[in-house]
Design an enzyme around this catalytic site. Sequence first.
Site, PDB file in Angstrom:
ATOM      1  N   TYR A 194      10.345 -10.819   3.471  1.00 49.89           N
ATOM      2  CA  TYR A 194       9.971  -9.516   2.904  1.00 49.89           C
ATOM      3  C   TYR A 194      10.384  -9.483   1.442  1.00 49.89           C
ATOM      4  O   TYR A 194      11.514  -9.853   1.101  1.00 49.89           O
ATOM      5  CB  TYR A 194      10.682  -8.366   3.648  1.00 49.89           C
ATOM      6  CG  TYR A 194      10.381  -7.018   3.034  1.00 49.89           C
ATOM      7  CD1 TYR A 194       9.328  -6.240   3.517  1.00 49.89           C
ATOM      8  CD2 TYR A 194      11.115  -6.544   1.952  1.00 49.89           C
ATOM      9  CE1 TYR A 194       9.020  -5.024   2.933  1.00 49.89           C
ATOM     10  CE2 TYR A 194      10.812  -5.319   1.358  1.00 49.89           C
ATOM     11  CZ  TYR A 194       9.765  -4.569   1.857  1.00 49.89           C
ATOM     12  OH  TYR A 194       9.461  -3.365   1.268  1.00 49.89           O
ATOM     13  N   GLU A 205       4.608  -4.285  -2.726  1.00 53.40           N
ATOM     14  CA  GLU A 205       5.275  -4.791  -1.521  1.00 53.40           C
ATOM     15  C   GLU A 205       4.515  -5.962  -0.924  1.00 53.40           C
ATOM     16  O   GLU A 205       3.306  -5.870  -0.681  1.00 53.40           O
ATOM     17  CB  GLU A 205       5.367  -3.662  -0.491  1.00 53.40           C
ATOM     18  CG  GLU A 205       6.084  -4.059   0.786  1.00 53.40           C
ATOM     19  CD  GLU A 205       6.123  -2.913   1.807  1.00 53.40           C
ATOM     20  OE1 GLU A 205       5.049  -2.444   2.239  1.00 53.40           O
ATOM     21  OE2 GLU A 205       7.237  -2.485   2.153  1.00 53.40           O
TER      22      GLU A 205
END
Length: 388
Positions: A109, A197
């Site tokens: 992530y 993101e």
Amino acid sequence: MNLHEFQAKKILRQFGIPVPEFGVASSVEEAKQVAASLHLKEAVLKIQVHAGGRGKAGGVKFAKTVEEIPGIARALIGMKMVNEQTGLAGVVARQVLISRPVDIEKEFYLSALIDRNQATPVLIASAEGGMEIEELARTSPEKIVTIPFSFEGKLRSYQLLRLAKCMGWKGELAKKGAQFAQALAKCFIETDASLLEINPCVLTKGGDLVALDAKLAIDDNALYRHPELSDCYDPTQVSSQEAMAKEADLAYIAMQGDIGCGVKGAGLAMATMDIIQYFGGAPANFLDVGGGATKEKVAEGFRIVLSDQKVRAVLINIFGGIMNCATIAEGVIHAAKEQKIAVPIIVRLEGTNVEEGKRLFQGSHLKIQTADDLAQAAQLAVQAAKRG
Ligand code: GDP
Ligand code: MN
């Protein structure tokens, strides 16, 4: 402004961030063309909507052969996705992204956003990618690192070392990871993003780091600096009220409650939301008519507030400074008559030309109650909404 994954991936590529080869299709025919032009033997197809969690919702599908691509494209184009991110109304996909599948070794992530408390951009990273970061933050916050970085969009070597340590990146991979993160920070700053993101950022079996997914949101206040992004706006992905407000250049925010709010000025809007909550109600939306609005613009704003099906009462709270109360009254009355309004309207007016504004409302024969102060107005609105 939110971008679609395919739009974000084009931008990532310009900043040198590796993304799997892809194309976009809005019809089965186009899907076949993408498959042919990329010489795909198999593919991943993903609905393009302004919401995450597509995998779980059935919006990400694998085609094991090229023959499967048209059928999957047919099922995904026009698919409506409903999850906690979309609200009950859901969002409909008009396009599907078709990409060359990647063999995944590990998912990470990585994101960049503005930390408002520290007043700085930050990189957020975790070696546990793929899953929802909100869930990870609840269950294992120690697995997430937050690294503040400069407004120049450059990461220092100690920051990159900290990132590599958290991710477990060593040797060649640490180098690729550093380049990836550096490019991500640069992209975040230069596009005036509020969020960038990558979840997941994956290590492929071949040893490369690629952005498998991408979510990019641009700060609306900076859009004037990015004319190249103007055609990224997709009105089909926002509520029809938000689209109408953008069209009319009015500030409109949708919420979950049942009291529609027409206000003037952001500060008064906040106070109105607070006092509605204080008296046990919940705002459905608020619309800020702004300073120099005309009667027509007020009417358009009011139409937007009323077109929200959740609204069971409307609270109009105006302190007329630059704004003339009579203009507000004329606009509201015009819109209310035209739309044959059934919901009760509570009005609290103060300021410039207030007497004339009140007189117009009282003479309008609409179901309008005028209040003397904000507390009384809020109480009347909460009661009216409860009665339905
Ligand atoms: P999201 O569910 O909306 O976040 O959509 P993603 O683009 O992140 O896709 C969901 C999941 O599908 C990813 O976390 C991956 O596990 C899987 N996935 C997507 N693309 C590929 C691919 O090319 N190869 C493999 N093996 N899995 C993929
Ligand atoms: Mn994802």
